[in-house]
Write an enzyme that holds these catalytic residues in place. Structure first.
Site, PDB file in Angstrom:
ATOM      1  N   ASP A   1      25.748  30.471  14.266  1.00  0.00           N
ATOM      2  CA  ASP A   1      24.879  29.628  14.935  1.00  0.00           C
ATOM      3  C   ASP A   1      24.821  28.182  14.366  1.00  0.00           C
ATOM      4  O   ASP A   1      23.791  27.735  13.886  1.00  0.00           O
ATOM      5  CB  ASP A   1      23.399  30.025  15.018  1.00  0.00           C
ATOM      6  CG  ASP A   1      22.486  29.623  16.170  1.00  0.00           C
ATOM      7  OD1 ASP A   1      23.021  28.854  17.006  1.00  0.00           O
ATOM      8  OD2 ASP A   1      21.242  29.599  15.758  1.00  0.00           O
TER       9      ASP A   1
ATOM     10  N   GLY B   1      10.162  29.167  15.344  1.00  0.00           N
ATOM     11  CA  GLY B   1      11.115  29.582  15.866  1.00  0.00           C
ATOM     12  C   GLY B   1      10.447  31.009  16.838  1.00  0.00           C
ATOM     13  O   GLY B   1       9.350  31.283  16.584  1.00  0.00           O
TER      14      GLY B   1
ATOM     15  N   THR C   1       7.993  31.063  11.289  1.00  0.00           N
ATOM     16  CA  THR C   1       7.453  29.750  11.202  1.00  0.00           C
ATOM     17  C   THR C   1       7.921  29.266   9.782  1.00  0.00           C
ATOM     18  O   THR C   1       7.911  30.024   9.072  1.00  0.00           O
ATOM     19  CB  THR C   1       5.773  29.493  11.544  1.00  0.00           C
ATOM     20  OG1 THR C   1       5.785  30.018  12.621  1.00  0.00           O
ATOM     21  CG2 THR C   1       5.324  28.133  11.077  1.00  0.00           C
ATOM     22  N   VAL C   2       8.324  28.092   9.837  1.00  0.00           N
ATOM     23  CA  VAL C   2       8.670  27.523   8.413  1.00  0.00           C
ATOM     24  C   VAL C   2       7.544  26.438   7.801  1.00  0.00           C
ATOM     25  O   VAL C   2       7.248  25.425   8.984  1.00  0.00           O
ATOM     26  CB  VAL C   2      10.023  26.902   8.548  1.00  0.00           C
ATOM     27  CG1 VAL C   2      10.266  26.363   6.765  1.00  0.00           C
ATOM     28  CG2 VAL C   2      10.876  27.777   8.794  1.00  0.00           C
TER      29      VAL C   2
ATOM     30  N   LYS D   1       9.246  30.347   4.792  1.00  0.00           N
ATOM     31  CA  LYS D   1       9.281  30.885   6.098  1.00  0.00           C
ATOM     32  C   LYS D   1       8.878  32.334   6.032  1.00  0.00           C
ATOM     33  O   LYS D   1       9.084  33.382   5.436  1.00  0.00           O
ATOM     34  CB  LYS D   1      10.817  31.068   6.198  1.00  0.00           C
ATOM     35  CG  LYS D   1      11.463  31.375   7.638  1.00  0.00           C
ATOM     36  CD  LYS D   1      13.001  31.371   7.716  1.00  0.00           C
ATOM     37  CE  LYS D   1      13.420  31.838   9.215  1.00  0.00           C
ATOM     38  NZ  LYS D   1      14.945  31.560   9.344  1.00  0.00           N
TER      39      LYS D   1
ATOM     40  N   ILE E   1       6.863  22.659   9.333  1.00  0.00           N
ATOM     41  CA  ILE E   1       7.932  21.803   9.767  1.00  0.00           C
ATOM     42  C   ILE E   1       8.902  22.619  10.687  1.00  0.00           C
ATOM     43  O   ILE E   1       9.835  21.983  10.973  1.00  0.00           O
ATOM     44  CB  ILE E   1       8.604  21.461   8.370  1.00  0.00           C
ATOM     45  CG1 ILE E   1       9.035  22.778   7.861  1.00  0.00           C
ATOM     46  CG2 ILE E   1       7.866  20.873   7.424  1.00  0.00           C
ATOM     47  CD1 ILE E   1       9.586  22.671   6.388  1.00  0.00           C
TER      48      ILE E   1
END
Length: 338
Positions: free
Chosen positions: A130, A16, A20-21, A36, A13
């Site tokens: 962020d 980055g 990864t998630v 994650k 889903i």
């Protein structure tokens, strides 16, 4: 990879530079989860591993349903760490914006939700650093009035820091289009009001479809004219703009001391403006339409699938107007016509 620990993986889903998630499933608890995992190319970096684990610990410590919660930690067979979070399946505000700006009242309710989430972080002494549409998830929940609603949930605390630490940071990190000027300077001179700036920028983007200032790099952030206010919302909201220009200009002020001091104060103002837009919407529709009362009532009640609050009260008000006129006529006949 079919499973991580006891969690069966379903689909990716998000990905980055550092992690990864995955959407997974917890058979023991019978719920979807988000897992994650640190990226392979960073597995040997002790500092990156520690930052990854620090994010998990920080998310666990925030006791608010407005921030994604971590409830498990572990390691893969290759030694890479992972952590398990609540799965929030309503997509992100970045997904919403890909289809264009939402209904203005919904945009303001979501902006207020975001401000509440940021306030929860600040209450725990944490600065996010962020806040962007991609890091804001939508959780579906009932509103008790028969309609659907989505609440904004804050995710990805990878850059978050305790406020005491943030004041000494000297590296400019974040997403330029949503970054406060003092954060871009990287001189350590920023606090919770950098997040308030980001709340203003996200809310502005939800109303217009784009951030208030175009910034593709840190240099663009630094070169912004300190005296330049964000473009007016009047081309989008027309005569419904109310106090929103001034409200968001204060959130987006170049100088830190000119901004709202507290995120929950900004949330209060955004909620008030969202409610005002919802209250005024039927009256504005009356001024601009030739629909019958019944057609107008249907239009008001179904104008947007994510209409957040108080929709039904206005629908019944519009339905009752013809009855009011009939009652007035019958009363007049009894008083004066006999």
């Amino acid at each position: 990879m079919e499973a991580i620990g006891r969690y069966r993986l379903r689909d990716k889903i998000g990905a980055g530079a550092f992690a990864t998630v995955w959407r997974g499933y917890d058979d023991d608890l019978d719920v979807d989860v988000a897992v994650k995992v640190l990226a392979e190319n960073w597995a040997s970096r002790a500092d990156v591993r520690e930052r990854f684990l620090a994010e998990a610990r920080l998310m666990r410590q925030i006791a608010s349903d407005r921030v994604v919660r971590v409830f498990d930690l572990g390691k893969l067979t290759d030694g890479r760490p992972y952590f398990v979070m609540d799965y929030v399946g309503g997509g992100t505000l970045a997904d919403v914006l890909r289809d264009g700006p939402p209904d203005p009242a919904d945009a303001l309710w979501w902006g207020a939700d975001l401000a509440r989430a940021v306030a929860a972080l600040h209450h725990e002494g944490v600065v996010h650093r962020d806040v962007t549409p991609a890091n804001l998830l939508l959780r579906a929940q009932g509103d008790g009035a028969g309609g659907g609603t989505h609440r904004v949930v804050l995710a990805d605390l990878g850059l978050a820091k305790r406020a005491a630490e943030a004041s000494g940071l000297t590296q400019a990190v974040g997403t330029p289009s949503y970054m406060a000027p003092e954060q871009g300077r990287g001189d350590g001179g920023f606090d919770e009001r950098a997040d308030i700036y980001a709340v203003g920028a996200v809310t502005y983007a939800l109303l217009t479809g784009h951030p208030p200032y175009s910034a593709g790099s840190i240099g663009d952030v630094l070169n912004r004219d300190p005296e330049e206010p964000p473009p007016s919302l009047r081309p989008v909201l027309h005569d419904a703009v109310g106090e929103l220009d001034d409200l968001l200009a204060r959130a987006l002020a170049y100088r830190v001391d000119d901004r709202w001091e507290r995120a929950d104060t900004l949330a209060d103002r955004l909620e008030a403006e969202a409610y005002r837009l919802e209250q005024e919407a039927p009256l504005r529709a009356l001024q601009r339409t030739s629909l019958t009362d019944d057609e107008l009532t249907t239009t008001v009640a179904t104008a947007h699938p994510l209409r957040r609050r108080r929709r039904h009260g206005w629908a019944w008000f519009m339905l009752s107007l013809p009855l009011v006129f009939v009652a007035a006529g019958v009363g007049g006949w009894f008083l004066f016509g006999r």
